[in-house]
Design an enzyme around this catalytic site. Structure first.
Site, short mmCIF file in Angstrom:
data_model
loop_
_atom_site.label_atom_id
_atom_site.label_comp_id
_atom_site.label_asym_id
_atom_site.label_seq_id
_atom_site.Cartn_x
_atom_site.Cartn_y
_atom_site.Cartn_z
CB CYS A 206 84.78 28.33 -29.09
SG CYS A 206 84.54 28.11 -30.95
CB CYS B 24 86.69 29.79 -33.12
SG CYS B 24 86.75 28.53 -31.17
CE LYS C 165 89.72 32.59 -35.09
NZ LYS C 165 90.36 32.15 -34.13
CE1 TYR D 186 96.49 28.53 -32.16
CE2 TYR D 186 97.64 28.43 -30.25
CZ TYR D 186 97.05 28.06 -31.02
OH TYR D 186 97.17 26.08 -31.02
CD GLU E 1 93.47 33.83 -34.85
OE1 GLU E 1 94.14 32.29 -35.04
OE2 GLU E 1 93.10 33.97 -34.04
CG HIS F 262 100.40 19.28 -60.22
ND1 HIS F 262 101.47 19.85 -59.72
CD2 HIS F 262 100.82 20.35 -61.34
CE1 HIS F 262 102.14 20.85 -60.09
NE2 HIS F 262 101.68 20.95 -61.85
CD GLU G 152 102.30 19.78 -56.09
OE1 GLU G 152 102.21 19.47 -56.16
OE2 GLU G 152 102.27 21.02 -57.05
P1 NDP Z 1 98.80 32.97 -25.74
O1 NDP Z 1 99.41 32.02 -24.80
O2 NDP Z 1 98.26 31.90 -27.03
O3 NDP Z 1 99.77 34.09 -25.64
C1 NDP Z 1 99.90 34.89 -24.79
C2 NDP Z 1 100.63 36.28 -25.28
O4 NDP Z 1 101.07 36.97 -24.30
C3 NDP Z 1 102.56 35.40 -25.19
O5 NDP Z 1 103.29 35.86 -26.76
C4 NDP Z 1 103.25 35.92 -24.14
O6 NDP Z 1 104.45 36.07 -24.18
C5 NDP Z 1 102.38 37.18 -23.78
N1 NDP Z 1 102.27 37.80 -22.19
C6 NDP Z 1 101.68 36.54 -21.59
N2 NDP Z 1 102.04 38.39 -20.19
C7 NDP Z 1 102.48 38.54 -20.69
C8 NDP Z 1 102.71 40.06 -19.47
N3 NDP Z 1 102.34 40.16 -18.78
N4 NDP Z 1 102.82 41.25 -20.31
C9 NDP Z 1 103.69 40.78 -22.19
N5 NDP Z 1 102.94 40.10 -22.53
C10 NDP Z 1 102.34 38.44 -22.16
O7 NDP Z 1 97.96 33.56 -25.26
P2 NDP Z 1 95.94 34.68 -26.01
O8 NDP Z 1 95.72 35.51 -25.26
O9 NDP Z 1 97.08 34.38 -27.56
O10 NDP Z 1 95.57 32.72 -26.78
C11 NDP Z 1 94.74 31.64 -26.13
C12 NDP Z 1 95.17 30.90 -26.28
O11 NDP Z 1 93.70 30.53 -27.25
C13 NDP Z 1 95.81 29.90 -26.65
O12 NDP Z 1 96.81 29.39 -26.19
C14 NDP Z 1 94.87 29.33 -27.80
O13 NDP Z 1 95.07 28.09 -27.02
C15 NDP Z 1 93.92 29.79 -28.14
N6 NDP Z 1 93.39 30.34 -29.30
C16 NDP Z 1 93.15 29.53 -30.51
C17 NDP Z 1 93.21 30.33 -31.72
C18 NDP Z 1 92.91 29.02 -32.67
O14 NDP Z 1 93.03 28.02 -32.95
N7 NDP Z 1 93.40 29.23 -33.91
C19 NDP Z 1 92.57 31.24 -31.71
C20 NDP Z 1 92.53 31.77 -30.50
C21 NDP Z 1 93.29 31.40 -29.06
P3 NDP Z 1 105.64 34.40 -23.61
O15 NDP Z 1 105.35 34.12 -24.95
O16 NDP Z 1 106.88 35.38 -23.27
O17 NDP Z 1 105.22 34.08 -22.75
#
Ligand code: NDP
Length: 450
Positions: free
Chosen positions: A42, A47, A50, A176, A180, A434, A439
């Site tokens: 993080c 986080c 980012k 996510y 982002e 407001h 709101e």
């Molecule tokens: P996520 O799990 O959010 O998203 C992964 C994405 O990659 C999904 O869209 C998934 O598709 C896709 N995917 C997975 N495998 C493949 C593949 N083999 N080929 C193509 N696409 C694929 O993971 P992130 O890496 O974005 O982030 C990891 C975690 O970190 C998040 O889940 C979150 O909890 C945390 N995070 C939180 C943040 C915040 O609080 N603002 C910011 C950044 C990260 P599908 O939907 O089809 O499975």
């Protein structure tokens, strides 16, 4: 038996640092081993940097909007190297603060990779160390699918340290990190293509938010292509050449994978202590963070329950209270508010409409779709959207969602109300602030026709 430490923590990220500090506060002799930098994902490569990049990328739009408010903005330019070095300096500062906090709490920091060798022992740099309790808090690591040429792709880890801003970048994934970073690079003027294998990005989020984020990202010029994946990557002198599932090809300066994160357990020696692992190598724990081995606990992303820093912190704190504070504490994983720092951002707490329908059957859905006041003179077409889901039988608000300016700030307060189980009537009885976007959460009166 006399142990070297009461607690040995592996990983000085959000969960490990909190657990170490609180346990030491109870008088435990604590050591924490970290192989990279104190602060963890993080603070060092997640986080925090980012969000600094999100701030940086938003200025282009702000300069545009300023004109609508009577400002004359001179020629602007953006320098990636300046941003990255200033960001690095801030991360160094925070890393220093984390080290100071741990040392101030009496926690010994050991630089290096610790490997579990038994229920009460770890080895580190050829040294065998014993501890009454071991806490595994090693977090996660980006998952890269097995695609030919994947070694030419980067992840968010490298995106924070690129020498140059990629003028053309392809982001793979629809979660996510993908949305982002797509927003970050687009705000800085890069041509951004987001490739998502499914039909709609942000799986698991409320469908209305998913639709609206797609629309807003496209409005900002991001080429969002759903139902598309990469089948091969070739390295070019100028970047990468991608072959896609539809047979088409494209070139870019960089391709970034944001395809999920997997628990960091490989080579950690957990098998030696017979610690049970689950799907994807996640450490299996009970409600108190205990593994099947009484002396070994785990918190945070390595357990792959909810991959969010504040959750890891709560789990780390609860662990310390349970094991060293004499107060068994099991962190709740319901109604967790979360924000996605997409542009515009998303704030959400509780259940999506489809999950609520499945759980409660009879629900009321309230929505509000509006143009944020700043955008009227600012001249932006970006819209905001709020949504509340109410369980009809109890009147309780079981889901609250927003996409729009300040959604992250707004949802924190709404999260308290949803977590407390307040009813729609109690929201309605609250006086509006407001003029604000927040709101809307106390002004939505007519349920949508289902
Ligand atoms: P996520 O799990 O959010 O998203 C992964 C994405 O990659 C999904 O869209 C998934 O598709 C896709 N995917 C997975 N495998 C493949 C593949 N083999 N080929 C193509 N696409 C694929 O993971 P992130 O890496 O974005 O982030 C990891 C975690 O970190 C998040 O889940 C979150 O909890 C945390 N995070 C939180 C943040 C915040 O609080 N603002 C910011 C950044 C990260 P599908 O939907 O089809 O499975």
């Amino acid at each position: 038996m006399e142990f070297d430490y009461d607690l040995f923590v592996i990983g000085a990220g959000s969960g490990g640092v909190r657990a170490s500090r609180i346990a030491a506060g109870f008088g435990a002799r604590v050591a924490v081993a970290e192989e990279f930098r104190v602060g963890g994902t993080c603070v060092i490569r997640g986080c925090v940097p980012k969000k600094l990049l999100v701030y940086a990328s938003h200025f282009a739009e702000d300069f545009e909007m300023a004109k609508g408010f009577g400002w004359t903005v001179g020629e602007t330019s953006f320098d990636w190297k300046t941003l990255i070095s200033r960001k690095d300096a801030e991360i160094d500062r925070l890393n220093g603060l984390y080290i100071k906090t741990l040392e101030g709490a009496g926690v010994e920091i050991i630089n290096g990779r610790a490997v579990v060798t038994g229920p009460n022992s770890v080895s580190l740099g050829g040294r065998e160390i014993t501890a009454k309790t071991i806490l595994v808090a090693t977090g996660g690591w980006p998952h890269m699918p097995d695609v030919p040429g994947i070694e030419h792709a980067i992840t968010s880890n490298e995106a924070f340290h690129l020498d140059e801003q990629p003028k053309r970048i392809v982001v793979v994934g629809g979660g996510y990190i993908a949305v982002e970073f797509a927003g970050i690079f687009r705000g800085m003027g890069s041509d951004v293509t987001l490739l998502y294998r499914g039909e709609q990005i942000m799986r698991g989020f409320d469908d209305d938010l998913r639709d609206r984020l797609t629309i807003e990202m496209q409005r900002k010029g991001i080429d969002v292509r759903t139902g598309t994946n990469v089948t091969g990557i070739e390295k070019l002198d100028t970047g990468v050449h991608l072959t896609l599932t539809d047979g088409s090809t494209m070139e870019a300066d960089a391709v970034m994978y944001a395809t999920g994160r997997v628990p960091n357990t490989s080579g950690l020696g957990l098998e030696a202590a017979e610690v049970e692992l689950g799907k994807g190598g996640a450490v299996k724990v009970d409600a108190f963070g205990k593994t099947n081995v009484d002396s070994i606990y785990a918190v945070g992303d390595v357990t792959d329950r909810v991959q969010l820093t504040p959750v890891a912190i709560k789990e780390g704190h609860a662990f310390a209270l349970t094991v060293f504070g004499g107060t068994p504490t099991s962190p709740a994983h319901d109604a967790i508010p979360t924000a996605v720092f997409s542009q515009p951002p998303i704030g959400t707490v509780g259940l999506s409409e489809s999950d609520a329908k499945e759980k409660y059957g009879d629900i009321d859905v309230y929505t509000s779709d509006f143009r944020p006041m700043k955008h009227t003179l600012g001249g932006s077409d970006e819209r905001a959207f709020t949504k509340m889901i109410v369980d009809k039988s109890t009147g309780k608000v079981v889901g609250a969602h927003m996409i729009g300016v300040d959604a992250a700030e707004i949802i924190q307060g709404i999260g308290i109300a949803v977590k407390a189980g307040l009813t729609k009537a109690q929201f309605d009885a609250t006086v509006a602030v407001h003029p604000s976007s927040a709101e809307e959460f106390v002004l939505m009166r007519t349920p949508r026709d289902n």
